[in-house]
Write an enzyme that holds these catalytic residues in place. Structure first.
Site, PDB file in Angstrom:
ATOM      1  N   LYS A   1       0.863  -1.181   0.000  1.00 53.96           N
ATOM      2  CA  LYS A   1       0.000   0.000   0.000  1.00 53.96           C
ATOM      3  C   LYS A   1       0.892   1.220   0.000  1.00 53.96           C
ATOM      4  CE  LYS A   1      -4.544   0.753   0.411  1.00 53.96           C
ATOM      5  NZ  LYS A   1      -5.673  -0.147   0.119  1.00 53.96           N
TER       6      LYS A   1
HETATM    7  P1  NAD Z   1     -12.799   7.709  -2.528  1.00 53.01           P
HETATM    8  O1  NAD Z   1     -11.725   8.715  -2.371  1.00 53.01           O
HETATM    9  O2  NAD Z   1     -13.376   7.471  -3.868  1.00 53.01           O
HETATM   10  O3  NAD Z   1     -13.984   8.042  -1.502  1.00 53.01           O
HETATM   11  C1  NAD Z   1     -13.757   8.253  -0.137  1.00 53.01           C
HETATM   12  C2  NAD Z   1     -15.023   8.785   0.481  1.00 53.01           C
HETATM   13  O4  NAD Z   1     -14.848   8.918   1.900  1.00 53.01           O
HETATM   14  C3  NAD Z   1     -15.409  10.177  -0.024  1.00 53.01           C
HETATM   15  O5  NAD Z   1     -16.806  10.268  -0.144  1.00 53.01           O
HETATM   16  C4  NAD Z   1     -14.911  11.088   1.107  1.00 53.01           C
HETATM   17  O6  NAD Z   1     -15.598  12.323   1.169  1.00 53.01           O
HETATM   18  C5  NAD Z   1     -15.225  10.230   2.307  1.00 53.01           C
HETATM   19  N1  NAD Z   1     -14.485  10.635   3.506  1.00 53.01           N
HETATM   20  C6  NAD Z   1     -13.193  11.037   3.609  1.00 53.01           C
HETATM   21  N2  NAD Z   1     -12.917  11.366   4.870  1.00 53.01           N
HETATM   22  C7  NAD Z   1     -14.046  11.171   5.594  1.00 53.01           C
HETATM   23  C8  NAD Z   1     -14.383  11.344   6.961  1.00 53.01           C
HETATM   24  N3  NAD Z   1     -13.483  11.772   7.841  1.00 53.01           N
HETATM   25  N4  NAD Z   1     -15.643  11.053   7.335  1.00 53.01           N
HETATM   26  C9  NAD Z   1     -16.560  10.605   6.478  1.00 53.01           C
HETATM   27  N5  NAD Z   1     -16.297  10.428   5.161  1.00 53.01           N
HETATM   28  C10 NAD Z   1     -15.051  10.704   4.732  1.00 53.01           C
HETATM   29  O7  NAD Z   1     -12.184   6.336  -1.927  1.00 53.01           O
HETATM   30  P2  NAD Z   1     -12.690   4.851  -2.200  1.00 53.01           P
HETATM   31  O8  NAD Z   1     -11.828   4.263  -3.245  1.00 53.01           O
HETATM   32  O9  NAD Z   1     -14.151   4.832  -2.340  1.00 53.01           O
HETATM   33  O10 NAD Z   1     -12.256   4.154  -0.823  1.00 53.01           O
HETATM   34  C11 NAD Z   1     -13.088   4.153   0.333  1.00 53.01           C
HETATM   35  C12 NAD Z   1     -12.664   3.028   1.265  1.00 53.01           C
HETATM   36  O11 NAD Z   1     -12.743   1.791   0.577  1.00 53.01           O
HETATM   37  C13 NAD Z   1     -11.216   3.114   1.776  1.00 53.01           C
HETATM   38  O12 NAD Z   1     -11.147   2.566   3.067  1.00 53.01           O
HETATM   39  C14 NAD Z   1     -10.459   2.228   0.805  1.00 53.01           C
HETATM   40  O13 NAD Z   1      -9.248   1.751   1.344  1.00 53.01           O
HETATM   41  C15 NAD Z   1     -11.489   1.126   0.623  1.00 53.01           C
HETATM   42  N6  NAD Z   1     -11.315   0.316  -0.583  1.00 53.01           N
HETATM   43  C16 NAD Z   1     -11.284   0.866  -1.825  1.00 53.01           C
HETATM   44  C17 NAD Z   1     -11.170   0.053  -2.946  1.00 53.01           C
HETATM   45  C18 NAD Z   1     -11.227   0.595  -4.353  1.00 53.01           C
HETATM   46  O14 NAD Z   1     -11.267  -0.219  -5.287  1.00 53.01           O
HETATM   47  N7  NAD Z   1     -11.250   1.882  -4.583  1.00 53.01           N
HETATM   48  C19 NAD Z   1     -11.070  -1.338  -2.790  1.00 53.01           C
HETATM   49  C20 NAD Z   1     -11.106  -1.881  -1.507  1.00 53.01           C
HETATM   50  C21 NAD Z   1     -11.254  -1.037  -0.417  1.00 53.01           C
END
Ligand code: NAD
Length: 424
Positions: free
Chosen positions: A110
């Site tokens: 990561k």
């Molecule tokens: P993203 O950047 O597209 O979205 C993140 C979201 O979280 C946004 O809506 C943002 O406003 C919100 N956010 C940020 N800080 C916040 C806070 N303090 N309180 C509430 N909301 C908050 O990211 P993503 O890719 O959707 O990832 C979200 C989660 O999913 C992360 O934990 C990431 O590690 C996990 N994840 C992502 C993927 C992927 O394929 N993108 C895969 C597995 C896991």
């Protein structure tokens, strides 16, 4: 000290606590547990980037490579102001267990940069990305360490990483290097179904859970924290079952409408406004009100450790499906268990992303393009198979699903160490 004022625990401490719980159940050898308690490599790079104003600013980037015993390091790149070494170490270790759980031939890694992307222009983000990739140099690679999108990054950023890598390293076999990153846009070597894969995988888990419990999703309700790639795609796909989104929040605040919020229109609104806050037809609610909303399903899809003791006591749902990585504190798990709230843990729930990243990597390697149906069929089959494996393991060992999912992963990693031995 009131629970709400307690500082969040260190994510790496939480990851280690989870490792210890699962290692006991899996019978992991102390030497293997010891090896897994630290990443193999921790890389920090400081690099300057020219801002649009002409000034230069320094940035701090990270890449942590946790384990490659089962295959090349694999995991996202995060752009967020909270990024720290311990956060990235925790996230890298969860990637090891996620790939191992699915029996995908990848390890765990990561990375990320500590900054707030919304404070920068697209041109600055491109320069930051390219300079970071240059600084990483051959510390990433198509058979060595393969980044993907995470919080604050997307397909365009992956394409800039790929392009920079291709132009800096291994110039002669440029095209063979496409698979140095996954989660790319379709035009630049991405896979059909990758953008929606994590959300799709979450919905496969919810559908399996509903089928096992004879629960009708049609007419049910759900709430989502974080409406980015994972949260918005999960919400849009889940809406197809007849389930209704009734509260949602992001970095800026929380909104609710008991009659339902249209996830498709909300996504368009977020693209324009940068947050769910102010979406017409909804009322603004506080974070505690959000966590106390009565609903059937909660999908945390923001950052880690958002569910502490207080949130675990407040949540009024039947099921939590962890879209985010590491959203639940160790002390919150027993409270959820006592309150009979089911938890589908992160390394299972959000694994659709790494599964389709693996398919993208395979397609690039073989110069193939699979159609959407093929990707979705393969993803559905793999998610359901792994879901069943975790459910059976938890029943056999009488443990919770987080321990079961991690113990399956540890057994695979442990077998590899037992057969190969520890060098020299
Ligand atoms: P993203 O950047 O597209 O979205 C993140 C979201 O979280 C946004 O809506 C943002 O406003 C919100 N956010 C940020 N800080 C916040 C806070 N303090 N309180 C509430 N909301 C908050 O990211 P993503 O890719 O959707 O990832 C979200 C989660 O999913 C992360 O934990 C990431 O590690 C996990 N994840 C992502 C993927 C992927 O394929 N993108 C895969 C597995 C896991």
């Amino acid at each position: 000290m009131p629970e709400s004022e307690k500082p969040k625990p260190n994510p790496y401490t939480v990851a280690l606590q989870q490792l210890d719980h699962a290692a006991l159940v899996a019978g992991t050898l102390p030497a293997v547990r010891e090896i897994l308690s630290q990443p193999k490599n921790e890389l920090i790079v400081n690099f300057p980037v020219r801002m649009d104003s002409g000034e230069y600013k320094m940035f701090k980037g990270y890449r942590v490579q946790h384990s490659n015993i089962l295959g090349p390091y694999k995991g996202g790149m995060r752009y967020h102001e909270q990024v720290s070494l311990d956060e990235v170490k925790a996230l890298a270790s969860w990637m090891t267990y996620k790939s191992a759980l699915h029996d995908i031939p990848f390890g765990g890694g990561k990375g990320g940069i500590k900054f707030t992307p919304r404070d920068h222009s697209l041109a600055e983000i491109e320069r930051i990305t390219r300079r970071f990739t240059h600084a990483l140099g051959s510390n990433i690679g198509p058979e060595y360490d393969i980044p993907a999108p995470d919080v604050g990054t997307n397909g365009q950023i992956m394409v800039w990483m790929m392009d920079t890598y291709m132009n800096v390293v291994g110039f002669s076999d440029k095209n063979a290097n496409r698979r140095v990153v996954t989660g790319k846009t379709l035009a630049s070597g991405g896979s059909f179904g990758r953008e929606t894969a994590t959300g799709q995988g979450i919905v496969h888990c919810i559908s399996e859970w509903a089928r096992d419990r004879r629960f009708d999703l049609n007419g049910s309700t759900f709430i989502v924290q974080g409406f980015g790639n994972v949260g918005s795609n999960a919400a849009k796909i889940l809406a197809r079952t007849g389930a209704s989104l009734i509260a949602v929040g992001d970095w800026k605040g929380y909104i609710a409408n008991p009659d339902g919020i249209n996830s498709f229109k909300l996504s368009e609104y977020v693209l324009k406004k940068g947050s769910v806050v102010g979406y017409p037809g909804t009322r603004s609610i506080t974070r505690p009100e959000f966590f106390a909303t009565a609903a059937d399903v909660f999908i945390p899809a923001a950052l880690e450790l958002e569910i502490g003791v207080e949130e675990a006591k407040a949540l009024n749902v039947k099921l939590i499906v962890e879209g985010a990585n590491g959203p639940t504190e160790t002390d919150a798990d027993p409270i959820l268990r006592d309150r009979k709230i089911d938890v589908i843990p992160d390394i299972l729930a959000n694994s659709g992303g790494v599964v389709v990243s693996y398919y993208e990597w395979l397609q690039n390697k073989r110069s193939e393009r699979w159609d959407l149906e093929e990707v979705e069929e393969r993803l559905a089959k793999r998610m359901k198979r792994t879901y069943l494996a975790v459910s059976e393991y938890a029943a056999a060992k009488k443990c919770d699903w987080r321990v079961a999912a991690m113990a399956i992963a540890l057994e695979r990693v442990g077998r590899a160490y037992a057969e190969r031995g520890i060098f020299p």
